[in-house]
Scaffold this motif. Structure first.
Motif, mmCIF file in Angstrom:
data_model
loop_
_atom_site.group_PDB
_atom_site.id
_atom_site.type_symbol
_atom_site.label_atom_id
_atom_site.label_comp_id
_atom_site.label_asym_id
_atom_site.label_seq_id
_atom_site.Cartn_x
_atom_site.Cartn_y
_atom_site.Cartn_z
ATOM 1 N N LYS A 85 0.903 -1.305 0.104
ATOM 2 C CA LYS A 85 0.003 -0.106 0.058
ATOM 3 C C LYS A 85 0.839 1.346 0.017
ATOM 4 O O LYS A 85 0.272 2.196 -0.382
ATOM 5 N N GLU A 86 2.104 1.147 0.515
ATOM 6 C CA GLU A 86 3.013 2.286 0.578
ATOM 7 C C GLU A 86 3.554 2.684 -0.806
ATOM 8 O O GLU A 86 4.004 3.824 -1.034
ATOM 9 N N LEU A 87 3.504 1.645 -1.880
ATOM 10 C CA LEU A 87 3.961 2.009 -3.237
ATOM 11 C C LEU A 87 3.112 2.927 -3.942
ATOM 12 O O LEU A 87 1.897 2.964 -3.747
ATOM 13 N N PRO A 88 3.776 3.757 -4.717
ATOM 14 C CA PRO A 88 2.955 4.461 -5.768
ATOM 15 C C PRO A 88 2.149 3.572 -6.609
ATOM 16 O O PRO A 88 2.465 2.474 -6.896
ATOM 17 N N GLU A 89 1.018 4.016 -7.117
ATOM 18 C CA GLU A 89 0.193 3.215 -7.949
ATOM 19 C C GLU A 89 0.562 2.607 -9.167
ATOM 20 O O GLU A 89 0.329 1.549 -9.410
ATOM 21 N N LYS A 90 1.666 3.565 -9.829
ATOM 22 C CA LYS A 90 2.277 2.706 -10.925
ATOM 23 C C LYS A 90 3.129 1.633 -10.557
ATOM 24 O O LYS A 90 3.128 0.696 -11.406
ATOM 25 N N LYS A 96 1.777 -1.927 -23.029
ATOM 26 C CA LYS A 96 0.443 -2.005 -22.374
ATOM 27 C C LYS A 96 0.377 -0.546 -21.864
ATOM 28 O O LYS A 96 -0.677 0.092 -21.957
ATOM 29 N N LEU A 97 1.473 -0.109 -21.082
ATOM 30 C CA LEU A 97 1.346 1.324 -20.416
ATOM 31 C C LEU A 97 2.104 2.371 -21.070
ATOM 32 O O LEU A 97 2.358 3.490 -20.674
ATOM 33 N N ALA A 112 12.075 1.180 -18.082
ATOM 34 C CA ALA A 112 11.166 1.845 -17.042
ATOM 35 C C ALA A 112 10.086 0.813 -16.387
ATOM 36 O O ALA A 112 10.306 0.749 -15.066
ATOM 37 N N VAL A 113 9.850 -0.032 -16.914
ATOM 38 C CA VAL A 113 8.852 -1.241 -16.319
ATOM 39 C C VAL A 113 10.009 -1.902 -15.147
ATOM 40 O O VAL A 113 9.745 -2.257 -14.313
#
Length: 173
Positions: free
Chosen positions: A122-127, A148-149, A155-156
């Motif tokens: 939950k602490e991780l950014p959404e991305k 897809k993104l 970067a992935v």
């Protein structure tokens, strides 16, 4: 539907779908090796096409588009099934020698570990969470996630590495 002068030279995606439906079914069948799955995915494809109701400049353009989305649907299904099988196999191995414990302490420790992992995620950014989910749960490759993104493969890889390091650091403390 009324046609105007600009629509006369366009091809209906729905008409092409009905024309090549058997070929689309066979493409999906070849990928999935399941008549039931091929029927289901072909039906899903029909529903997508019905929603789109796009027109294309030529029959070949519409046909190529339909074949591409049929192949993608079949590959997504196969990838999902493969990932489910891996998860099932992992669960079998995980619980193979499991012996239930009646000790309250064991249950408490397990619950605490789950809470730590949940909190860390939950602490991780959404991305980061999204990319980690696509990679570890959905089974997408780094290249597929990047496409897809609309980001680079590097970067992935960076996002996954940072997410895993963050989780590891939180769990080990």
């Amino acid at each position: 539907m009324y046609l105007n002068a600009n629509d006369i030279n366009t091809i209906s995606l729905m008409n092409v779908f009905f024309e090549i439906r058997p070929a689309l079914y066979n493409i999906i069948l070849k990928q999935t090796k399941s008549t039931q799955t091929a029927q289901d995915l072909t039906q899903d494809l029909f529903l997508k096409v019905k929603k789109l109701s796009n027109t294309f400049p030529s029959n070949d353009d519409a046909r190529n588009y339909l074949i591409r989305i049929a192949i993608n649907a079949a590959k997504d299904h196969v990838r999902g099934e493969r990932r489910r099988q891996q998860l099932l196999q992992g669960s079998i191995e995980l619980f193979e020698n499991y012996q239930p414990s009646n000790l309250i302490e064991d249950n408490y420790i397990l619950e605490e570990q789950i809470n730590i992992i949940d909190s860390s995620l939950k602490e991780l950014p959404e991305k980061y969470r999204q990319i980690l989910y696509l990679s570890r749960i959905e089974g997408y490759t780094h290249a597929e996630i990047a496409e897809k993104l609309s980001i680079s493969k590097s970067a992935v890889e960076k996002y996954i590495m940072k997410a895993l390091i963050h989780c590891r650091d939180n769990i080990s403390h």
